[in-house]
Design an enzyme around this catalytic site. Sequence first.
Site, PDB file in Angstrom:
ATOM      1  N   LYS A 285      23.858  44.014  39.516  1.00 25.78           N
ATOM      2  CA  LYS A 285      24.456  42.673  39.446  1.00 25.78           C
ATOM      3  C   LYS A 285      24.162  41.956  40.780  1.00 25.78           C
ATOM      4  O   LYS A 285      24.336  42.531  41.837  1.00 25.78           O
ATOM      5  CB  LYS A 285      25.965  42.796  39.231  1.00 25.78           C
ATOM      6  CG  LYS A 285      26.636  41.522  38.777  1.00 25.78           C
ATOM      7  CD  LYS A 285      28.033  41.805  38.238  1.00 25.78           C
ATOM      8  CE  LYS A 285      28.696  40.540  37.716  1.00 25.78           C
ATOM      9  NZ  LYS A 285      30.018  40.835  37.102  1.00 25.78           N
ATOM     10  N   GLU A 371      42.571  44.056  26.168  1.00 27.25           N
ATOM     11  CA  GLU A 371      43.860  43.351  26.149  1.00 27.25           C
ATOM     12  C   GLU A 371      44.811  43.936  25.104  1.00 27.25           C
ATOM     13  O   GLU A 371      46.021  44.005  25.332  1.00 27.25           O
ATOM     14  CB  GLU A 371      43.632  41.864  25.884  1.00 27.25           C
ATOM     15  CG  GLU A 371      43.022  41.096  27.053  1.00 27.25           C
ATOM     16  CD  GLU A 371      41.518  41.240  27.149  1.00 27.25           C
ATOM     17  OE1 GLU A 371      40.921  41.863  26.273  1.00 27.25           O
ATOM     18  OE2 GLU A 371      40.938  40.725  28.134  1.00 27.25           O
ATOM     19  N   ARG A 399      43.694  37.945  22.421  1.00 28.62           N
ATOM     20  CA  ARG A 399      43.119  39.216  21.953  1.00 28.62           C
ATOM     21  C   ARG A 399      44.218  40.219  21.593  1.00 28.62           C
ATOM     22  O   ARG A 399      43.999  41.129  20.813  1.00 28.62           O
ATOM     23  CB  ARG A 399      42.243  39.860  23.046  1.00 28.62           C
ATOM     24  CG  ARG A 399      40.812  39.484  23.026  1.00 28.62           C
ATOM     25  CD  ARG A 399      40.033  40.246  21.955  1.00 28.62           C
ATOM     26  NE  ARG A 399      38.752  39.614  21.707  1.00 28.62           N
ATOM     27  CZ  ARG A 399      37.641  39.905  22.384  1.00 28.62           C
ATOM     28  NH1 ARG A 399      37.675  40.795  23.357  1.00 28.62           N
ATOM     29  NH2 ARG A 399      36.501  39.271  22.109  1.00 28.62           N
TER      30      ARG A 399
HETATM   31  C1  LIG Z   1      38.242  39.314  26.172  1.00 26.95           C
HETATM   32  C2  LIG Z   1      37.824  39.010  27.593  1.00 26.95           C
HETATM   33  N1  LIG Z   1      38.548  39.538  28.605  1.00 26.95           N
HETATM   34  C3  LIG Z   1      38.199  39.282  29.878  1.00 26.95           C
HETATM   35  C4  LIG Z   1      37.125  38.469  30.156  1.00 26.95           C
HETATM   36  C5  LIG Z   1      36.774  38.124  31.605  1.00 26.95           C
HETATM   37  N2  LIG Z   1      35.452  38.649  31.961  1.00 26.95           N
HETATM   38  C6  LIG Z   1      34.381  37.872  31.984  1.00 26.95           C
HETATM   39  S1  LIG Z   1      33.016  38.676  32.438  1.00 26.95           S
HETATM   40  C7  LIG Z   1      33.886  40.124  32.648  1.00 26.95           C
HETATM   41  C8  LIG Z   1      33.217  41.362  33.121  1.00 26.95           C
HETATM   42  C9  LIG Z   1      32.084  41.704  32.210  1.00 26.95           C
HETATM   43  O1  LIG Z   1      31.462  42.870  32.698  1.00 26.95           O
HETATM   44  P1  LIG Z   1      30.071  43.285  32.063  1.00 26.95           P
HETATM   45  O2  LIG Z   1      30.145  43.178  30.598  1.00 26.95           O
HETATM   46  O3  LIG Z   1      29.716  44.578  32.639  1.00 26.95           O
HETATM   47  O4  LIG Z   1      29.072  42.128  32.542  1.00 26.95           O
HETATM   48  P2  LIG Z   1      28.456  41.908  33.991  1.00 26.95           P
HETATM   49  O5  LIG Z   1      29.258  40.783  34.597  1.00 26.95           O
HETATM   50  O6  LIG Z   1      28.570  43.175  34.745  1.00 26.95           O
HETATM   51  O7  LIG Z   1      27.019  41.518  33.759  1.00 26.95           O
HETATM   52  C10 LIG Z   1      35.211  39.927  32.350  1.00 26.95           C
HETATM   53  C11 LIG Z   1      36.273  40.951  32.457  1.00 26.95           C
HETATM   54  C12 LIG Z   1      36.415  37.928  29.060  1.00 26.95           C
HETATM   55  N3  LIG Z   1      35.354  37.087  29.266  1.00 26.95           N
HETATM   56  N4  LIG Z   1      36.776  38.219  27.809  1.00 26.95           N
END
Ligand SMILES: Cc1ncc(C[n+]2csc(CCOP(=O)(O)OP(=O)(O)O)c2C)c(N)n1
Length: 636
Positions: A285, A371, A399
């Site tokens: 990342k 969630e 959620r």
């Molecule tokens: C249901 C939900 N909960 C929380 C979030 C907040 N959120 C956005 S991106 C993220 C992390 C995603 O991690 P990953 O899938 O590994 O993607 P990366 O940013 O590492 O590329 C979170 C928790 C969300 N978008 N949707």
Amino acid sequence: MSQTPPTPILDRVRLPSDLKALTDRELHRLSDELRAETISAVSVTGGHLGAGLGVIELTVALHAVFDAPRDKIIWDVGHQCYPHKILTGRRDRIRTLRTKDGLSGFTKRSESPYDPFGAGHSSTSISAAVGFAMARELGAETGDAIAVIGDGAMSGGMAFEAMNHAGHLGKRVFVVLNDNEMSIAPPVGALSSYLTRLYSEGPMQDLKSVAKGAVSLLPEPFQEGARRAKEMLKGMAVGGTLFEELGFTYVGPVDGHDLDALLPLLRTLKARATGPVLIHALTKKGKGYAPAESRADRGHATAKFDVITGAQVKAPSNAPSYTKVFAESLVREAESDEKIVAITAAMPDGTGLNLFADRFPRRTFDVGIAEQHAVTFSAGLAAAGMRPFCAIYSTFLQRGYDQIVHDVAIQRLPVRFAIDRAGLVGADGATHAGSYDIGFMANLPGMVVMAAADEAELVHMVATAAAHDEGPIAFRYPRGEGMGVEMPERGQPLEIGKGRIVAEGARVAILSFGTRLAEVLKAREALAARGLAPTVADARFAKPLDTDLILRLVAEHEALICIEEGAVGGFGSHVAQFLSDQGVFDRGYKFRSMVLPDTFIDHASPEDMYASARMNASDIEAKVLELLGVAVAKRA
Ligand SMILES: Cc1ncc(C[n+]2csc(CCOP(=O)(O)OP(=O)(O)O)c2C)c(N)n1
Ligand SMILES: CC(=O)[C@@H](O)[C@H](O)COP(=O)(O)O
Ligand SMILES: [Mg+2]
């Protein structure tokens, strides 16, 4: 004589079809240019930088091998889609990202045929991909479905629901697991450890030949990259993985930044795969931009910044954020109550629970992007006598709604819901708006629902929630900074169901729920200049209603206006229901409820979004004048 620099390849690419004419070597150069363009664009707009930098090569490889828009590349969460947008005809608008009337910060069907599925909330991509795949099986005019899902999003339950179904169906669908060992914060959970083991322990030797064999299937023109791919395949774990147990062909781990590995692999799989395939790609990342790579969040979310130094350009803050006030208040309450515990669903920094964890590491739980589990886990804690504060953004709390009803409210368990990002949130747009929590919480028997009018009120609401053991209680507050009001030393529990008069006036009463109060007071000032100052009250509670206060306002004024930062079906609807039951409308009493319009409001600044919702001071003033029959010049 100095050589003229070669024309950037990116200038020759408008759509993914233009990638088909490029050699693999040119695709390498394109990746470098795409990374630079992404950094440059986000330096102007701010936004989600790290995730996009982590998928530059994956984006190039997927668009080089597959045929969007017939093939559906579905990005999970979608925050990493900026490179994808640059390659799919939107480079000219990429510097409008997340601004009013500009590009969305997530994929969006209405924005482009290359965005087959909207995103913003995590863990939806595999379900959507299986939907597209089965539509193809039933004759729909669609090609391959490729879900690109991160290791964080993979911790979301619906990702496993979808894989379970895909494995059962057995039809061709691709899942690219983009494993950068990061969520917003470092990932939590056994799955994360498992993924790490997949590439750190020796894979099963006898099945590697299967993987190597896959590469030898490559059509001759691609053999050039195959030798590299064979080297890379040596490290591949093939067979016996969790994903294979679910019916997927597991291929990986592959270096998600190595086009010499990705291109032949994807070409082979596109040519040969017959069922569900999961490609485990290892990425970084923030890759390729040191200021992002070096940050704890790897540049997950950034303000505008200086490309050279990486220094972010942030507006000076005049008051503490609501998030910080919540977290500090909870720490204070927890210092004298060891039963208080805190739960987040992968958002420790966003909810402020990172501050709580610094103080009470054993009493803080990050459950991952889960969630539903967060809510019922909190219910279990409450059933055992703890005082859980479940801190989830309004939009993400959606959620866990069935868990709120079934596991918390029906059992009347004293779970405390700290609902951050209530109301319109700005640049994240409609997918992240906190528009519905008043409605879906206040319609539950036994639920107490509060909204802080400012940061001082929030301190008291945290104390109120800490003291409330009779059943579930929720308090909501918006994204961003407080009003700069004087802060109390310590929170004092409020009397449940009691509001307060903020300013006395005449003829019209305005009963505000939440932070629209500041706009109401601005409107009152303007009205006072006309000799029409209304009474202003802060409801504090949407449930239980302060019925004495409501009846008093009705008795003493010819008209009542309610206002809240939420959709219809919330506070104002409950007041209307009450007044209707009391027969107040039988006498033709004048009543208005100012709520968000029945539409999804696109990203802009919160101020602009509330203006489009007609809920700023000027709109409130106009509403009062309308009720008083005072003619006003219609706003354009
Ligand atoms: C249901 C939900 N909960 C929380 C979030 C907040 N959120 C956005 S991106 C993220 C992390 C995603 O991690 P990953 O899938 O590994 O993607 P990366 O940013 O590492 O590329 C979170 C928790 C969300 N978008 N949707
Ligand atoms: C992509 C995503 O869903 C989160 O990063 C979200 O954008 C966080 O919102 P805040 O910026 O309000 O914390
Ligand atoms: Mg990740």
